[in-house]
Design a protein around this motif. Structure first.
Motif, PDB file in Angstrom:
ATOM      1  N   ARG A 115       0.861  -1.188   0.000  1.00 34.73           N
ATOM      2  CA  ARG A 115       0.000   0.000   0.000  1.00 34.73           C
ATOM      3  C   ARG A 115       0.894   1.234   0.000  1.00 34.73           C
ATOM      4  NH1 ARG A 115      -4.617  -1.728   2.909  1.00 34.73           N
ATOM      5  NH2 ARG A 115      -5.161  -3.798   2.093  1.00 34.73           N
ATOM      6  N   PRO A 116       0.368   2.374  -0.397  1.00 38.07           N
ATOM      7  CA  PRO A 116       1.144   3.611  -0.229  1.00 38.07           C
ATOM      8  C   PRO A 116       1.543   3.775   1.242  1.00 38.07           C
ATOM      9  CG  PRO A 116      -0.771   4.010  -1.613  1.00 38.07           C
ATOM     10  CD  PRO A 116      -0.927   2.626  -1.061  1.00 38.07           C
ATOM     11  N   GLY A 117       2.819   3.860   1.503  1.00 40.01           N
ATOM     12  CA  GLY A 117       3.296   3.999   2.884  1.00 40.01           C
ATOM     13  C   GLY A 117       3.465   2.696   3.625  1.00 40.01           C
ATOM     14  N   TYR A 118       3.260   1.559   2.935  1.00 38.78           N
ATOM     15  CA  TYR A 118       3.430   0.261   3.600  1.00 38.78           C
ATOM     16  C   TYR A 118       3.945  -0.769   2.598  1.00 38.78           C
ATOM     17  CZ  TYR A 118       2.469  -4.239   5.774  1.00 38.78           C
ATOM     18  OH  TYR A 118       2.588  -5.511   6.266  1.00 38.78           O
ATOM     19  N   ASP A 119       5.002  -1.488   2.988  1.00 41.35           N
ATOM     20  CA  ASP A 119       5.594  -2.539   2.157  1.00 41.35           C
ATOM     21  C   ASP A 119       5.726  -3.798   3.003  1.00 41.35           C
ATOM     22  OD1 ASP A 119       7.249  -4.257   0.674  1.00 41.35           O
ATOM     23  OD2 ASP A 119       8.431  -2.615  -0.161  1.00 41.35           O
ATOM     24  N   GLY A 120       4.917  -4.812   2.686  1.00 45.00           N
ATOM     25  CA  GLY A 120       4.916  -6.039   3.477  1.00 45.00           C
ATOM     26  C   GLY A 120       6.241  -6.759   3.509  1.00 45.00           C
ATOM     27  N   ARG A 121       7.094  -6.532   2.489  1.00 41.80           N
ATOM     28  CA  ARG A 121       8.407  -7.190   2.484  1.00 41.80           C
ATOM     29  C   ARG A 121       9.302  -6.679   3.607  1.00 41.80           C
ATOM     30  NH1 ARG A 121      10.367  -5.645  -3.318  1.00 41.80           N
ATOM     31  NH2 ARG A 121       9.570  -3.670  -2.492  1.00 41.80           N
ATOM     32  N   LEU A 122       9.047  -5.440   4.034  1.00 45.53           N
ATOM     33  CA  LEU A 122       9.853  -4.833   5.096  1.00 45.53           C
ATOM     34  C   LEU A 122       9.234  -5.035   6.476  1.00 45.53           C
ATOM     35  CD1 LEU A 122      10.788  -1.436   3.390  1.00 45.53           C
ATOM     36  CD2 LEU A 122      12.014  -3.603   3.294  1.00 45.53           C
ATOM     37  N   ASP A 123       8.011  -5.512   6.512  1.00 50.17           N
ATOM     38  CA  ASP A 123       7.320  -5.790   7.772  1.00 50.17           C
ATOM     39  C   ASP A 123       7.888  -7.090   8.335  1.00 50.17           C
ATOM     40  OD1 ASP A 123       5.492  -6.758   9.719  1.00 50.17           O
ATOM     41  OD2 ASP A 123       3.842  -5.673   8.786  1.00 50.17           O
ATOM     42  N   ILE A 124       8.527  -7.026   9.497  1.00 51.28           N
ATOM     43  CA  ILE A 124       9.205  -8.190  10.063  1.00 51.28           C
ATOM     44  C   ILE A 124       8.225  -9.339  10.305  1.00 51.28           C
ATOM     45  CG2 ILE A 124      10.679  -9.037  11.923  1.00 51.28           C
ATOM     46  CD1 ILE A 124      11.946  -6.842  10.146  1.00 51.28           C
ATOM     47  N   ILE A 125       7.063  -9.025  10.860  1.00 56.14           N
ATOM     48  CA  ILE A 125       6.075 -10.067  11.172  1.00 56.14           C
ATOM     49  C   ILE A 125       5.554 -10.706   9.888  1.00 56.14           C
ATOM     50  CG2 ILE A 125       3.796 -10.517  12.154  1.00 56.14           C
ATOM     51  CD1 ILE A 125       4.337  -8.306  14.191  1.00 56.14           C
ATOM     52  N   ALA A 126       5.054  -9.870   8.962  1.00 52.40           N
ATOM     53  CA  ALA A 126       4.444 -10.390   7.739  1.00 52.40           C
ATOM     54  C   ALA A 126       5.460 -11.101   6.863  1.00 52.40           C
ATOM     55  CB  ALA A 126       3.787  -9.244   6.969  1.00 52.40           C
TER      56      ALA A 126
ATOM     57  N   GLY B 153      10.188   7.500  18.551  1.00 56.57           N
ATOM     58  CA  GLY B 153       9.600   7.124  17.276  1.00 56.57           C
ATOM     59  C   GLY B 153      10.578   6.346  16.417  1.00 56.57           C
ATOM     60  N   LYS B 154      11.843   6.735  16.473  1.00 56.49           N
ATOM     61  CA  LYS B 154      12.868   6.050  15.686  1.00 56.49           C
ATOM     62  C   LYS B 154      13.025   4.606  16.129  1.00 56.49           C
ATOM     63  CE  LYS B 154      17.761   6.256  14.384  1.00 56.49           C
ATOM     64  NZ  LYS B 154      19.047   6.991  14.546  1.00 56.49           N
ATOM     65  N   ALA B 155      13.010   4.377  17.443  1.00 55.68           N
ATOM     66  CA  ALA B 155      13.182   3.016  17.965  1.00 55.68           C
ATOM     67  C   ALA B 155      12.041   2.110  17.515  1.00 55.68           C
ATOM     68  CB  ALA B 155      13.255   3.047  19.489  1.00 55.68           C
ATOM     69  N   LEU B 156      10.803   2.637  17.510  1.00 59.19           N
ATOM     70  CA  LEU B 156       9.673   1.818  17.081  1.00 59.19           C
ATOM     71  C   LEU B 156       9.729   1.565  15.580  1.00 59.19           C
ATOM     72  CD1 LEU B 156       7.052   0.418  17.992  1.00 59.19           C
ATOM     73  CD2 LEU B 156       5.840   2.525  17.397  1.00 59.19           C
ATOM     74  N   TYR B 157      10.109   2.574  14.819  1.00 60.20           N
ATOM     75  CA  TYR B 157      10.175   2.409  13.361  1.00 60.20           C
ATOM     76  C   TYR B 157      11.251   1.400  12.964  1.00 60.20           C
ATOM     77  CZ  TYR B 157      10.758   3.426   8.411  1.00 60.20           C
ATOM     78  OH  TYR B 157      10.857   3.306   7.048  1.00 60.20           O
ATOM     79  N   LEU B 158      12.356   1.353  13.699  1.00 56.76           N
ATOM     80  CA  LEU B 158      13.420   0.401  13.403  1.00 56.76           C
ATOM     81  C   LEU B 158      12.927  -1.046  13.519  1.00 56.76           C
ATOM     82  CD1 LEU B 158      16.486   2.054  15.187  1.00 56.76           C
ATOM     83  CD2 LEU B 158      16.188   1.737  12.730  1.00 56.76           C
ATOM     84  N   LEU B 159      11.935  -1.269  14.392  1.00 53.53           N
ATOM     85  CA  LEU B 159      11.373  -2.611  14.554  1.00 53.53           C
ATOM     86  C   LEU B 159      10.231  -2.878  13.582  1.00 53.53           C
ATOM     87  CD1 LEU B 159      11.241  -2.772  18.463  1.00 53.53           C
ATOM     88  CD2 LEU B 159      12.987  -3.735  16.950  1.00 53.53           C
ATOM     89  N   ASN B 160       9.718  -1.796  12.960  1.00 52.24           N
ATOM     90  CA  ASN B 160       8.555  -1.916  12.074  1.00 52.24           C
ATOM     91  C   ASN B 160       8.780  -1.120  10.788  1.00 52.24           C
ATOM     92  OD1 ASN B 160       6.449  -3.287  14.037  1.00 52.24           O
ATOM     93  ND2 ASN B 160       7.450  -1.679  15.207  1.00 52.24           N
ATOM     94  N   PRO B 161       9.820  -1.454  10.030  1.00 51.32           N
ATOM     95  CA  PRO B 161      10.184  -0.637   8.869  1.00 51.32           C
ATOM     96  C   PRO B 161       9.195  -0.715   7.706  1.00 51.32           C
ATOM     97  CG  PRO B 161      11.540  -2.612   8.962  1.00 51.32           C
ATOM     98  CD  PRO B 161      10.769  -2.563  10.247  1.00 51.32           C
ATOM     99  N   GLY B 162       8.243  -1.659   7.781  1.00 52.84           N
ATOM    100  CA  GLY B 162       7.258  -1.743   6.707  1.00 52.84           C
ATOM    101  C   GLY B 162       6.359  -0.521   6.634  1.00 52.84           C
ATOM    102  N   TYR B 163       6.199   0.189   7.765  1.00 51.57           N
ATOM    103  CA  TYR B 163       5.279   1.329   7.837  1.00 51.57           C
ATOM    104  C   TYR B 163       6.043   2.617   7.531  1.00 51.57           C
ATOM    105  CZ  TYR B 163       2.303  -2.165  10.015  1.00 51.57           C
ATOM    106  OH  TYR B 163       1.564  -3.299  10.260  1.00 51.57           O
ATOM    107  N   SER B 164       6.410   2.787   6.274  1.00 56.43           N
ATOM    108  CA  SER B 164       7.291   3.892   5.896  1.00 56.43           C
ATOM    109  C   SER B 164       6.625   5.259   6.017  1.00 56.43           C
ATOM    110  CB  SER B 164       7.800   3.690   4.462  1.00 56.43           C
ATOM    111  OG  SER B 164       6.709   3.581   3.560  1.00 56.43           O
ATOM    112  N   ALA B 165       5.287   5.304   6.006  1.00 58.67           N
ATOM    113  CA  ALA B 165       4.589   6.580   6.161  1.00 58.67           C
ATOM    114  C   ALA B 165       4.460   6.991   7.621  1.00 58.67           C
ATOM    115  CB  ALA B 165       3.198   6.497   5.521  1.00 58.67           C
ATOM    116  N   GLY B 166       4.900   6.126   8.535  1.00 60.93           N
ATOM    117  CA  GLY B 166       4.792   6.447   9.955  1.00 60.93           C
ATOM    118  C   GLY B 166       3.387   6.300  10.488  1.00 60.93           C
ATOM    119  N   LEU B 167       2.526   5.542   9.773  1.00 57.67           N
ATOM    120  CA  LEU B 167       1.147   5.313  10.186  1.00 57.67           C
ATOM    121  C   LEU B 167       0.810   3.836  10.058  1.00 57.67           C
ATOM    122  CD1 LEU B 167      -0.536   8.205   8.154  1.00 57.67           C
ATOM    123  CD2 LEU B 167      -0.277   8.167  10.642  1.00 57.67           C
TER     124      LEU B 167
END
Length: 379
Positions: A160-171, A285-299
């Motif tokens: 999706r715009p702002g989300y890439d499942g390949r970068l989502d650690i869980i997915a 915010g940076k620490a959480l994003y590092l664990l969840n890089p799939g959410y590139s839009a920050g949402l």
């Protein structure tokens, strides 16, 4: 409640108090009556070991567990030997990649173990991306597992715009393990063929097997004519697995990773800024994003649930005020354990189950202790 039950409970309590007064410990084995292990303090006769003994106590690392549980055969051939030497001559590489792996390795191990997969597969991101969650290749692969968009879509990843499942650690971890299981099935239980196909594609490995059959040659991985990258991909993984088994002998500069959960997931039910979730969890915010890089839009996702990883040690902070977490699917209260508490008591008082409490806190048994903080599901 019947008179019989009252009498039974009274006798039970008297017996409990009598034995506890003698030993200061719960007399009921935790495996006899589920959840009734009482939280107590340390025994009155406890004395700490001398400092010299404490210095010798070291918790078993996840690397040691991987070494014990790895069981794919590793041949003593030139390709494997060359890659063993390649790793051993690059201590900085091992140190850097194992440091990147620190937050993620146990999470991946848990998922592979739950599926009863070869533990060597846990090391694939070491080969694929050097455990860089933002890694992109020239061939269009991305993330820890280096999955391409077409393959990702075939195995349930979303884009999706702002989300890439390949970068989502869980997915991406679920998709990668699904793909490996699929390939293992397609290649009749041959893990080396499956791992090779993960790298170069199912059809390419299948064609190589067919060609060898036509020539009357062996179809084992080592006999196949595959792309050079794939011919080196499998021995590179096996060599890494082998030297981890020999860590004590080779003094590998692997960064210590504990054999316990580092991360846990929370389910978000609506679109929320990662910055808000980070603040509620006591993170930057940076620490959480590092664990969840799939959410590139920050949402998080707008019309679907999102699963985010947060450090397990921040869970108590996160749930201190569960009424504020209107965006979280499952809510918990934080309970400070006191002497005399038990999982059975906590479950009964809070209209929940022992299983749910254990799951929320990732408890491996029924033991709890005074002073401990536990998450209690809120109905």
């Amino acid at each position: 409640m019947s008179v019989t039950n009252d009498a039974h409970n009274e006798a039970f309590q008297k017996a409990l108090l009598l034995v506890a007064s003698k030993s200061q410990r719960c007399p009921i084995p935790e495996d006899v009556i589920d959840g009734r292990y009482l939280a107590t303090g340390l025994p009155s006769d406890y004395s700490p070991p001398p400092l010299t003994e404490l210095s010798m106590i070291k918790e078993e690392s996840l690397w040691q567990i991987l070494a014990k549980e790895s069981d794919l055969p590793v041949p003593n051939n030139a390709r494997v030997r060359n890659y063993k030497q390649w790793y051993l001559s690059r201590p900085l590489h091992l140190k850097t990649v194992s440091k990147r792996a620190q937050p993620f390795l146990y999470y991946i191990y848990q998922n592979a173990q739950a599926r009863d997969l070869p533990i060597e597969l846990v090391l694939l991101p070491f080969i694929e991306s050097a455990f860089d969650p933002y890694a992109h290749s020239h061939q269009g692969a991305a993330g820890l597992w280096q999955i391409t968009k077409p393959t990702g879509k075939s195995f349930g990843l979303q884009f999706r715009p702002g989300y890439d499942g390949r970068l989502d650690i869980i997915a991406s971890t679920q998709a990668a393990l699904d793909l490996l299981e699929y390939l293992h099935d397609k290649f009749n239980g041959n893990w080396l063929h499956a791992i090779a196909a993960y790298n170069s594609g199912e059809s390419r490995v299948r064609k190589a097997i067919k060609a060898n059959k036509a020539l009357g040659k062996s179809t084992d991985f080592w006999s196949l004519a595959l792309p050079r990258e794939t011919e080196h991909y499998v021995p590179k993984l096996l060599a890494l697995s082998q030297i981890i088994k020999e860590e004590n002998h080779t003094s590998l500069p692997l960064v210590y990773i504990p054999n316990s959960p580092v991360l846990t997931s929370v389910t978000i039910t609506r679109q929320v800024p990662l910055a808000q979730i980070a603040s509620d969890a006591g993170l930057t915010g940076k620490a959480l994003y590092l664990l969840n890089p799939g959410y590139s839009a920050g949402l998080t996702l707008r019309q679907e649930q999102s699963q985010l990883l947060i450090p397990k040690k921040q869970l108590n902070h996160f749930y201190q005020q569960p009424e504020k977490l209107h965006y979280v699917k499952n809510k918990y209260s934080v309970r400070h354990i006191e002497p005399g508490d038990s999982l059975y008591k906590l479950a009964t008082l809070n209209n929940t189950s022992i299983r749910d409490i254990k799951q929320a806190n990732q408890l491996v048994n029924n033991k709890i202790h005074a002073g401990q903080l536990l998450l209690i599901p809120v109905k």
